[in-house]
Design a protein around this motif. Structure first.
Motif, mmCIF file in Angstrom:
data_model
loop_
_atom_site.group_PDB
_atom_site.id
_atom_site.type_symbol
_atom_site.label_atom_id
_atom_site.label_comp_id
_atom_site.label_asym_id
_atom_site.label_seq_id
_atom_site.Cartn_x
_atom_site.Cartn_y
_atom_site.Cartn_z
ATOM 1 N N ASN A 10 -24.822 -57.552 -14.510
ATOM 2 C CA ASN A 10 -24.384 -58.216 -13.278
ATOM 3 C C ASN A 10 -22.875 -58.203 -13.103
ATOM 4 N N ARG A 11 -22.196 -57.546 -14.019
ATOM 5 C CA ARG A 11 -20.746 -57.396 -13.966
ATOM 6 C C ARG A 11 -20.046 -58.741 -13.789
ATOM 7 N N LEU A 12 -20.286 -59.632 -14.735
ATOM 8 C CA LEU A 12 -19.606 -60.921 -14.692
ATOM 9 C C LEU A 12 -19.360 -61.426 -16.103
ATOM 10 N N ALA A 13 -18.412 -62.340 -16.189
ATOM 11 C CA ALA A 13 -18.111 -63.026 -17.448
ATOM 12 C C ALA A 13 -17.972 -64.513 -17.162
ATOM 13 N N VAL A 14 -18.360 -65.329 -18.143
ATOM 14 C CA VAL A 14 -18.185 -66.776 -18.054
ATOM 15 C C VAL A 14 -17.227 -67.174 -19.168
ATOM 16 N N ASP A 60 -10.049 -63.366 -5.731
ATOM 17 C CA ASP A 60 -10.969 -62.291 -5.367
ATOM 18 C C ASP A 60 -11.907 -61.909 -6.512
ATOM 19 N N SER A 61 -11.656 -62.439 -7.700
ATOM 20 C CA SER A 61 -12.503 -62.153 -8.858
ATOM 21 C C SER A 61 -13.243 -63.384 -9.361
ATOM 22 N N VAL A 62 -13.228 -64.479 -8.584
ATOM 23 C CA VAL A 62 -13.864 -65.722 -9.037
ATOM 24 C C VAL A 62 -15.155 -65.958 -8.260
ATOM 25 N N LEU A 63 -16.250 -66.104 -8.995
ATOM 26 C CA LEU A 63 -17.547 -66.388 -8.378
ATOM 27 C C LEU A 63 -17.862 -67.879 -8.376
ATOM 28 N N GLY A 64 -17.463 -68.579 -9.418
ATOM 29 C CA GLY A 64 -17.788 -69.998 -9.511
ATOM 30 C C GLY A 64 -16.949 -70.688 -10.562
ATOM 31 N N LEU A 65 -16.921 -72.019 -10.503
ATOM 32 C CA LEU A 65 -16.124 -72.827 -11.415
ATOM 33 C C LEU A 65 -16.895 -74.053 -11.868
ATOM 34 N N GLY A 124 -5.895 -72.041 -7.002
ATOM 35 C CA GLY A 124 -4.603 -72.200 -6.354
ATOM 36 C C GLY A 124 -4.205 -73.638 -6.082
ATOM 37 N N SER A 125 -5.004 -74.598 -6.540
ATOM 38 C CA SER A 125 -4.685 -76.010 -6.271
ATOM 39 C C SER A 125 -3.692 -76.601 -7.277
ATOM 40 N N GLU A 126 -3.269 -75.816 -8.262
ATOM 41 C CA GLU A 126 -2.193 -76.188 -9.185
ATOM 42 C C GLU A 126 -2.444 -77.511 -9.910
ATOM 43 N N GLY A 127 -3.694 -77.761 -10.280
ATOM 44 C CA GLY A 127 -4.007 -78.952 -11.058
ATOM 45 C C GLY A 127 -3.914 -80.251 -10.296
ATOM 46 N N THR A 128 -3.900 -80.185 -8.966
ATOM 47 C CA THR A 128 -3.774 -81.411 -8.170
ATOM 48 C C THR A 128 -5.118 -81.979 -7.739
ATOM 49 N N LEU A 129 -6.208 -81.238 -7.931
ATOM 50 C CA LEU A 129 -7.524 -81.695 -7.476
ATOM 51 C C LEU A 129 -8.522 -81.889 -8.610
ATOM 52 N N GLY A 130 -8.262 -81.318 -9.765
ATOM 53 C CA GLY A 130 -9.193 -81.422 -10.884
ATOM 54 C C GLY A 130 -8.754 -80.532 -12.022
ATOM 55 N N VAL A 131 -9.514 -80.564 -13.117
ATOM 56 C CA VAL A 131 -9.234 -79.734 -14.290
ATOM 57 C C VAL A 131 -10.347 -78.698 -14.417
ATOM 58 N N ILE A 132 -9.994 -77.441 -14.281
ATOM 59 C CA ILE A 132 -10.975 -76.361 -14.407
ATOM 60 C C ILE A 132 -11.348 -76.201 -15.877
ATOM 61 N N THR A 133 -12.648 -76.256 -16.168
ATOM 62 C CA THR A 133 -13.108 -76.151 -17.555
ATOM 63 C C THR A 133 -13.967 -74.915 -17.813
ATOM 64 N N GLN A 134 -14.346 -74.213 -16.745
ATOM 65 C CA GLN A 134 -15.150 -73.000 -16.923
ATOM 66 C C GLN A 134 -15.058 -72.173 -15.646
ATOM 67 N N ALA A 135 -15.110 -70.858 -15.800
ATOM 68 C CA ALA A 135 -15.063 -69.968 -14.635
ATOM 69 C C ALA A 135 -16.045 -68.824 -14.825
ATOM 70 N N THR A 136 -16.750 -68.507 -13.739
ATOM 71 C CA THR A 136 -17.593 -67.316 -13.693
ATOM 72 C C THR A 136 -16.826 -66.261 -12.912
ATOM 73 N N LEU A 137 -16.540 -65.143 -13.560
ATOM 74 C CA LEU A 137 -15.616 -64.152 -13.019
ATOM 75 C C LEU A 137 -16.319 -62.828 -12.765
ATOM 76 N N ALA A 138 -16.011 -62.219 -11.638
ATOM 77 C CA ALA A 138 -16.562 -60.911 -11.306
ATOM 78 C C ALA A 138 -15.768 -59.820 -12.022
ATOM 79 N N LEU A 139 -16.480 -58.842 -12.528
ATOM 80 C CA LEU A 139 -15.868 -57.712 -13.220
ATOM 81 C C LEU A 139 -16.111 -56.428 -12.435
ATOM 82 N N ARG A 140 -15.349 -55.413 -12.758
ATOM 83 C CA ARG A 140 -15.495 -54.102 -12.134
ATOM 84 C C ARG A 140 -15.684 -53.050 -13.214
ATOM 85 N N PRO A 141 -16.184 -51.879 -12.840
ATOM 86 C CA PRO A 141 -16.246 -50.788 -13.814
ATOM 87 C C PRO A 141 -14.846 -50.438 -14.312
#
Length: 465
Positions: A107-111, A165-170, A201-218
């Motif tokens: 599925n060309r993604l990484a968590v 452009d490479s972020v699917l979910g957080l 892009g919220s620069e830590g003003t709205l929450g703390v990101i603890t995980q990201a699902t990222l789109a990959l390319r060949p």
């Protein structure tokens, strides 16, 4: 220390363990600011290093209960002061959340967790024939969490886009300690508001990101490289406009003015052999592979020649290409070696790059300081840098005057005051000017809805007043 501070420290030590709560001021000072030395910073009450999501939630809840601000921080590679500490705050460092949780080649993604280093992710997915495109200059030590918080760009944006452009979910810890999951694992998905892009892009003003699902390319093929030297910035700007206008999409297109080239040559102790004189150097790569790459670079080379380039050289030799790329990646340390500096981050339409470079030259002459310019020609994101003597009376003030004049020039050319570094604690006034009163009001409404008590990174990006 107040009773509130003592009680909060006791709670944090109970939740995370004493070794994860740092209070020695000689140690915490290293976490108090990022790489923008001019942005204000304070002395934190503590620096905490949770190692899992539950630890992040515990820190946020404890700080919210105590009324103490939380400043999220990654590796500290930022250039806008966005992760700088406030007096009495808790700096929440995410570098121990550093696991690549999943790589899904089909599925060309990484968590991943936010503490994963950008380069380490790129190396891990390359073993599966895949590629994570966002490529900040500090990719060998910056963290994915920081990249997400600032929506970092880099050298490959012209073809592959910026971080969002490479972020699917957080997964994000909110101000009440709850865990929000946004986005999806699918290629498409339009269910509900796009909360993922809100947090990137919220620069830590709205929450703390603890995980990201990222789109990959060949994984792209080994790139070919082209360098073109121009005696005039107008010619270089015309070449960039024509390259874009003719539908050519190199994987990388960078520009350096002559002063930047000379600084890099001094720093590396080498001669790039381009002799740009008073003009500019354009560096392009194509990762299309084989004949397609040769054709693309030939077309770009012809555009440069037609635009008046004094020298055009293309190579398929990877070692030679890497040498030229080393020169581009050495720009920031080369400029640092020139003395105290303020690095700006304006983005203009690609047809106005030459106007920006020439305008920066005029601004430097007006204030009596040198302004060197380099940046990502492929997307118009430029980094004019004001060089000054911090010990000389009045030079800091003149440097700041030049910095502000460059921001004003960027807006006048139809651009933005930040293309990838962010606003942080250094460009709040310029953000307000760019957004306008309605835009700023909406930003404040979003902030209040998600962080009503101002727990996260208060004073960064904009004030709530």
């Amino acid at each position: 220390m107040t009773d509130t501070g003592s009680g909060l420290l006791a709670t944090l030590r109970a939740e995370l363990g004493p070794e994860a709560v740092l209070t020695d001021t000689d140690v915490t000072a290293a976490y108090a600011r990022d790489r923008m030395p001019l942005a204000p910073s304070g002395t934190p009450l503590a620096v905490v290093l949770p190692s899992d999501v539950a630890g992040v939630q515990a820190v946020v809840r404890a700080c919210a209960d105590a009324g103490v601000p939380v400043v999220p921080r990654g590796a500290g590679s930022g250039l806008c002061g966005g992760a700088n500490a406030l007096d009495g705050c808790v700096v929440l460092v995410t570098t121990k959340l550093d696991r690549i949780l999943e790589i899904d080649p089909a599925n060309r993604l990484a968590v991943v967790e936010p503490g994963v280093v950008n380069l380490h992710l790129r190396e891990a997915v390359a073993k599966h024939g895949l590629f994570y495109p966002p490529d900040p200059a500090s990719y060998d030590w910056c963290s994915i969490g920081g990249n997400l918080a600032t929506n970092a760009g880099g050298l490959c944006c012209v073809k592959y886009g910026v971080t969002t452009d490479s972020v699917l979910g957080l997964e994000v810890v909110l101000a009440d300690g709850s865990l929000l999951k946004t986005g999806r694992r699918t290629v498409k998905g339009v269910a509900g508001y796009d909360l993922t892009k809100l947090f990137v892009g919220s620069e830590g003003t709205l929450g703390v990101i603890t995980q990201a699902t990222l789109a990959l390319r060949p994984l792209p093929q080994a790139p070919g490289t082209l360098v073109a030297a121009f005696t005039g910035t107008a010619d270089a700007g015309a070449a960039v406009s024509r390259i874009v206008g003719e539908g050519l999409v190199p994987s990388l297109m960078e520009i350096m003015d002559a002063a930047t080239v000379r600084a890099v040559e001094r720093h590396l102790g080498t001669d790039l052999g381009v002799g740009t004189g008073p003009g500019a150097l354009l560096l392009c790569q194509s990762d299309a592979g084989g004949e397609a790459a040769r054709h693309e670079l030939a077309a770009i080379g012809q555009v440069c020649t037609d635009a008046g380039a004094a020298l055009v050289h293309a190579t398929a030799d990877l070692a030679e290409g890497n040498l030229l790329m080393e020169a581009r990646r050495a720009v920031h340390p080369a400029i640092e070696s020139m003395g105290a500096h303020m690095t700006d981050d304006v983005c203009v339409p690609r047809t106005r790059i030459a106007d920006l470079i020439d305008g920066c030259g005029r601004i430097g002459a007006e204030v009596g300081l040198q302004v060197v310019v380099n940046g990502h020609a492929g997307d118009g994101n430029m980094h004019p840098t004001v060089i000054y003597d911090a010990a000389a009376e009045g030079e800091f003030e003149r440097a700041r005057q030049a910095f502000d004049a460059i921001c004003e020039l960027g807006l006048a050319l139809g651009g933005t005051v930040t293309g990838e570094h962010g606003v942080g604690k250094f460009k709040q006034d310029w953000l307000e000017r760019e957004l306008g009163p309605v835009g700023l009001r909406v930003h404040r409404q979003v902030k209040r809805a998600l962080d009503p008590h101002g727990v996260f990174n208060p004073g960064s990006m904009f004030s709530l007043e």
